[in-house]
Design a protein around this motif. Structure first.
Motif, PDB file in Angstrom:
ATOM      1  N   GLN A 105       0.845  -1.176  -0.107  1.00 34.24           N
ATOM      2  CA  GLN A 105       0.080  -0.013  -0.036  1.00 34.24           C
ATOM      3  C   GLN A 105       0.812   1.235   0.042  1.00 34.24           C
ATOM      4  OE1 GLN A 105      -3.379   0.094  -0.336  1.00 34.24           O
ATOM      5  NE2 GLN A 105      -3.137   2.261  -0.468  1.00 34.24           N
ATOM      6  N   ALA A 106       1.890   1.364   0.783  1.00 36.48           N
ATOM      7  CA  ALA A 106       2.812   2.323   0.963  1.00 36.48           C
ATOM      8  C   ALA A 106       3.555   2.662  -0.589  1.00 36.48           C
ATOM      9  CB  ALA A 106       4.008   2.030   1.970  1.00 36.48           C
ATOM     10  N   LEU A 107       3.687   1.518  -1.219  1.00 29.15           N
ATOM     11  CA  LEU A 107       4.472   1.694  -2.628  1.00 29.15           C
ATOM     12  C   LEU A 107       3.507   2.311  -3.448  1.00 29.15           C
ATOM     13  CD1 LEU A 107       6.603   1.141  -4.647  1.00 29.15           C
ATOM     14  CD2 LEU A 107       5.869  -1.014  -5.144  1.00 29.15           C
ATOM     15  N   LEU A 108       2.253   1.950  -3.573  1.00 33.10           N
ATOM     16  CA  LEU A 108       1.223   2.478  -4.131  1.00 33.10           C
ATOM     17  C   LEU A 108       1.033   4.035  -3.853  1.00 33.10           C
ATOM     18  CD1 LEU A 108      -0.914   2.302  -6.462  1.00 33.10           C
ATOM     19  CD2 LEU A 108      -2.496   1.659  -4.741  1.00 33.10           C
ATOM     20  N   GLU A 109       0.850   4.246  -2.652  1.00 34.75           N
ATOM     21  CA  GLU A 109       0.858   5.739  -2.244  1.00 34.75           C
ATOM     22  C   GLU A 109       1.966   6.590  -2.556  1.00 34.75           C
ATOM     23  OE1 GLU A 109      -0.080   5.597   1.911  1.00 34.75           O
ATOM     24  OE2 GLU A 109      -2.220   4.776   1.543  1.00 34.75           O
ATOM     25  N   LEU A 110       3.168   6.113  -2.525  1.00 37.28           N
ATOM     26  CA  LEU A 110       4.309   6.836  -3.147  1.00 37.28           C
ATOM     27  C   LEU A 110       4.211   7.010  -4.638  1.00 37.28           C
ATOM     28  CD1 LEU A 110       7.269   7.936  -2.227  1.00 37.28           C
ATOM     29  CD2 LEU A 110       7.966   5.466  -2.844  1.00 37.28           C
ATOM     30  N   THR A 111       3.840   6.147  -5.370  1.00 33.41           N
ATOM     31  CA  THR A 111       3.721   6.196  -6.656  1.00 33.41           C
ATOM     32  C   THR A 111       2.693   7.201  -7.164  1.00 33.41           C
ATOM     33  OG1 THR A 111       2.520   4.472  -7.212  1.00 33.41           O
ATOM     34  CG2 THR A 111       4.621   3.802  -7.337  1.00 33.41           C
ATOM     35  N   GLU A 112       1.459   7.307  -6.243  1.00 34.47           N
ATOM     36  CA  GLU A 112       0.318   8.445  -6.523  1.00 34.47           C
ATOM     37  C   GLU A 112       0.900   9.611  -6.286  1.00 34.47           C
ATOM     38  OE1 GLU A 112      -3.430   5.401  -6.142  1.00 34.47           O
ATOM     39  OE2 GLU A 112      -2.607   6.281  -4.404  1.00 34.47           O
ATOM     40  N   ASN A 113       1.658   9.799  -5.190  1.00 38.01           N
ATOM     41  CA  ASN A 113       2.096  11.271  -5.059  1.00 38.01           C
ATOM     42  C   ASN A 113       3.506  11.634  -4.930  1.00 38.01           C
ATOM     43  OD1 ASN A 113      -0.705  11.534  -3.483  1.00 38.01           O
ATOM     44  ND2 ASN A 113      -0.090   9.775  -2.127  1.00 38.01           N
ATOM     45  N   TYR A 114       4.332  10.998  -5.938  1.00 37.25           N
ATOM     46  CA  TYR A 114       5.647  11.252  -6.068  1.00 37.25           C
ATOM     47  C   TYR A 114       5.857  12.793  -6.406  1.00 37.25           C
ATOM     48  CZ  TYR A 114       5.055  11.262 -11.072  1.00 37.25           C
ATOM     49  OH  TYR A 114       4.765  11.605 -12.539  1.00 37.25           O
ATOM     50  N   LYS A 115       4.648  13.772  -7.320  1.00 37.19           N
ATOM     51  CA  LYS A 115       5.061  14.847  -7.482  1.00 37.19           C
ATOM     52  C   LYS A 115       5.224  15.713  -6.326  1.00 37.19           C
ATOM     53  CE  LYS A 115       2.775  14.475 -12.041  1.00 37.19           C
ATOM     54  NZ  LYS A 115       1.587  14.869 -12.904  1.00 37.19           N
ATOM     55  N   HIS A 116       4.794  15.387  -5.189  1.00 38.07           N
ATOM     56  CA  HIS A 116       4.754  16.205  -4.138  1.00 38.07           C
ATOM     57  C   HIS A 116       6.117  15.942  -3.204  1.00 38.07           C
ATOM     58  CE1 HIS A 116       0.992  17.418  -4.994  1.00 38.07           C
ATOM     59  NE2 HIS A 116       0.643  16.251  -4.887  1.00 38.07           N
ATOM     60  N   ILE A 117       7.135  15.095  -3.692  1.00 38.36           N
ATOM     61  CA  ILE A 117       8.192  14.557  -2.888  1.00 38.36           C
ATOM     62  C   ILE A 117       9.252  15.025  -3.721  1.00 38.36           C
ATOM     63  CG2 ILE A 117       9.222  12.568  -1.787  1.00 38.36           C
ATOM     64  CD1 ILE A 117       6.541  11.327  -2.469  1.00 38.36           C
ATOM     65  N   ASN A 118      10.681  15.397  -3.042  1.00 40.78           N
ATOM     66  CA  ASN A 118      11.607  15.712  -3.600  1.00 40.78           C
ATOM     67  C   ASN A 118      12.260  14.365  -4.084  1.00 40.78           C
ATOM     68  OD1 ASN A 118      14.797  15.048  -3.093  1.00 40.78           O
ATOM     69  ND2 ASN A 118      14.638  17.403  -3.302  1.00 40.78           N
ATOM     70  N   LEU A 151      11.672   4.693  -2.521  1.00 39.44           N
ATOM     71  CA  LEU A 151      11.144   3.770  -3.302  1.00 39.44           C
ATOM     72  C   LEU A 151      12.036   2.524  -3.356  1.00 39.44           C
ATOM     73  CD1 LEU A 151       9.535   3.032  -6.117  1.00 39.44           C
ATOM     74  CD2 LEU A 151      11.583   3.770  -7.272  1.00 39.44           C
ATOM     75  N   ASP A 152      13.609   2.934  -3.083  1.00 40.63           N
ATOM     76  CA  ASP A 152      14.350   1.449  -2.976  1.00 40.63           C
ATOM     77  C   ASP A 152      14.202   0.819  -1.781  1.00 40.63           C
ATOM     78  OD1 ASP A 152      16.842   0.209  -3.564  1.00 40.63           O
ATOM     79  OD2 ASP A 152      17.358   1.160  -1.778  1.00 40.63           O
ATOM     80  N   LYS A 153      13.662   1.523  -0.563  1.00 38.27           N
ATOM     81  CA  LYS A 153      13.425   0.823   0.634  1.00 38.27           C
ATOM     82  C   LYS A 153      12.038  -0.039   0.430  1.00 38.27           C
ATOM     83  CE  LYS A 153      12.863   1.849   5.553  1.00 38.27           C
ATOM     84  NZ  LYS A 153      12.518   2.830   6.559  1.00 38.27           N
ATOM     85  N   LEU A 154      11.274   0.474   0.133  1.00 37.18           N
ATOM     86  CA  LEU A 154       9.995  -0.305  -0.146  1.00 37.18           C
ATOM     87  C   LEU A 154      10.073  -1.660  -1.130  1.00 37.18           C
ATOM     88  CD1 LEU A 154       7.317   2.479  -0.179  1.00 37.18           C
ATOM     89  CD2 LEU A 154       7.358   0.775   1.573  1.00 37.18           C
ATOM     90  N   ILE A 155      10.947  -1.099  -2.240  1.00 32.84           N
ATOM     91  CA  ILE A 155      10.901  -2.360  -3.272  1.00 32.84           C
ATOM     92  C   ILE A 155      11.930  -3.366  -2.690  1.00 32.84           C
ATOM     93  CG2 ILE A 155      11.913  -2.921  -5.605  1.00 32.84           C
ATOM     94  CD1 ILE A 155      10.669  -0.149  -6.538  1.00 32.84           C
ATOM     95  N   SER A 156      12.865  -3.010  -1.919  1.00 32.82           N
ATOM     96  CA  SER A 156      13.765  -3.893  -1.213  1.00 32.82           C
ATOM     97  C   SER A 156      12.989  -4.861  -0.339  1.00 32.82           C
ATOM     98  CB  SER A 156      15.107  -3.273  -0.639  1.00 32.82           C
ATOM     99  OG  SER A 156      15.883  -2.691  -1.785  1.00 32.82           O
ATOM    100  N   LYS A 157      12.386  -4.159   0.431  1.00 36.30           N
ATOM    101  CA  LYS A 157      11.311  -5.031   1.664  1.00 36.30           C
ATOM    102  C   LYS A 157      10.545  -5.857   0.917  1.00 36.30           C
ATOM    103  CE  LYS A 157      10.930  -5.661   5.862  1.00 36.30           C
ATOM    104  NZ  LYS A 157      12.028  -6.065   6.671  1.00 36.30           N
ATOM    105  N   ILE A 158       9.683  -5.274  -0.060  1.00 37.03           N
ATOM    106  CA  ILE A 158       8.809  -6.321  -0.788  1.00 37.03           C
ATOM    107  C   ILE A 158       9.533  -7.448  -1.369  1.00 37.03           C
ATOM    108  CG2 ILE A 158       7.268  -6.409  -2.926  1.00 37.03           C
ATOM    109  CD1 ILE A 158       6.504  -3.378  -1.920  1.00 37.03           C
ATOM    110  N   SER A 159      10.768  -7.233  -2.061  1.00 41.75           N
ATOM    111  CA  SER A 159      11.321  -8.130  -2.785  1.00 41.75           C
ATOM    112  C   SER A 159      12.048  -9.249  -1.930  1.00 41.75           C
ATOM    113  CB  SER A 159      12.416  -7.434  -3.926  1.00 41.75           C
ATOM    114  OG  SER A 159      13.303  -7.048  -3.192  1.00 41.75           O
ATOM    115  N   ASP A 160      12.205  -8.852  -0.475  1.00 42.70           N
ATOM    116  CA  ASP A 160      12.560  -9.664   0.397  1.00 42.70           C
ATOM    117  C   ASP A 160      11.496 -10.562   0.717  1.00 42.70           C
ATOM    118  OD1 ASP A 160      15.389  -9.863   1.345  1.00 42.70           O
ATOM    119  OD2 ASP A 160      15.023  -8.741   2.954  1.00 42.70           O
ATOM    120  N   LEU A 161      10.507  -9.883   1.353  1.00 45.74           N
ATOM    121  CA  LEU A 161       9.156 -10.759   1.794  1.00 45.74           C
ATOM    122  C   LEU A 161       8.412 -11.648   0.772  1.00 45.74           C
ATOM    123  CD1 LEU A 161       7.979  -7.758   3.979  1.00 45.74           C
ATOM    124  CD2 LEU A 161       9.083  -9.887   4.836  1.00 45.74           C
TER     125      LEU A 161
END
Length: 251
Positions: free
Chosen positions: A177-190, A198-208
């Protein structure tokens, strides 16, 4: 299950928990391991839980258990005889696609990790969002397990493995869910902060997810097929149909 075999399995698991070398255990118990299947392993772990071994400890060391029993479990999985449309066949086909989504996420992340801005990567960002949507959609896959398969296994006294898989679901779902929300709101993030998250979430998901899927494909599902009666699967399928399927579920 043969009492002697069950005790040998429990001895192996206890010695894993005591920190013994995995390779040494595989060599020592080679003959025993060849005769172990996933249902026997699940029942041995269930007994250890009843005897007082902490369920969270079993979950933590589950990957080590799998490494010790890997060859015998995979041999037994090759003998699975399930047709298209069977609830377990559907779940396993979905797993293949979910794993492909994870691999694609890792590939896109690596393609954009050295960029300095959002300029020129709109296509990649849209792909990540699409893949994240698929992963969140896979919550329907989890629901079919949680509301139909797990309770049925518990009726047969298989409680520990479903509870471990359920706790992993609860760990995985917020990450997706956090990955989806990040991709939906990226324009408001540095941009650099976006890449870091992104790296942190994908790394965790690809681990689990791959580890979780391996345990379900090689322990939970074969156990279900061995203990649930053949005439019960039609009702299981009806209940799964009622919950519904993912947008990517094969026909």
């Amino acid at each position: 299950m043969n009492f002697e075999l069950k005790e040998k399995i429990k001895e192996i698991i206890k010695r894993i928990h005591a920190g013994e070398d995995v390779t040494g255990l595989k060599n020592e118990f080679k003959k025993v391991l060849r005769s172990v299947d996933s249902a026997q392993l699940a029942k041995a772990e269930e007994e250890l839980i009843k005897e007082g071994m902490d369920r969270k400890e079993i979950q933590k060391l589950c990957d080590v258990h799998l490494e010790v029993f890997k060859d015998s479990i995979e041999d037994s999985r090759k003998e699975l005889n399930i047709s298209r449309g069977h609830p377990i066949h559907t779940l396993m086909e979905e797993h293949k696609l979910i794993l492909s989504f994870v691999e694609e996420l890792k590939y896109i992340r690596d393609q954009i990790k050295d960029r300095n801005s959002y300029d020129g990567i709109e296509g990649e960002l849209e792909k990540i969002k699409h893949l994240a949507e698929h992963l969140v959609e896979a919550n329907l896959h989890h629901r079919r397990e949680e509301e139909v398969l797990f309770p049925k296994l518990e009726e047969y006294g298989i409680v520990g493995p479903p509870e471990i898989m359920l706790s992993e679901h609860e760990e995985i779902k917020p990450k997706k869910q956090a990955l989806l929300e990040l991709t939906e709101n990226y324009k408001h993030i540095n941009f650099k902060e976006f890449l870091r998250k992104l790296d942190k979430l994908i790394s965790k998901i690809s681990d689990l997810l791959p580890s979780h899927i391996y345990k379900e494909d090689n322990i939970l599902y074969p156990t279900a097929l061995s203990v649930i009666k053949k005439d019960e699967w039609e009702e299981i399928r009806r209940l799964c149909d009622k919950i519904g399927y993912c947008c990517f579920t094969p026909e």
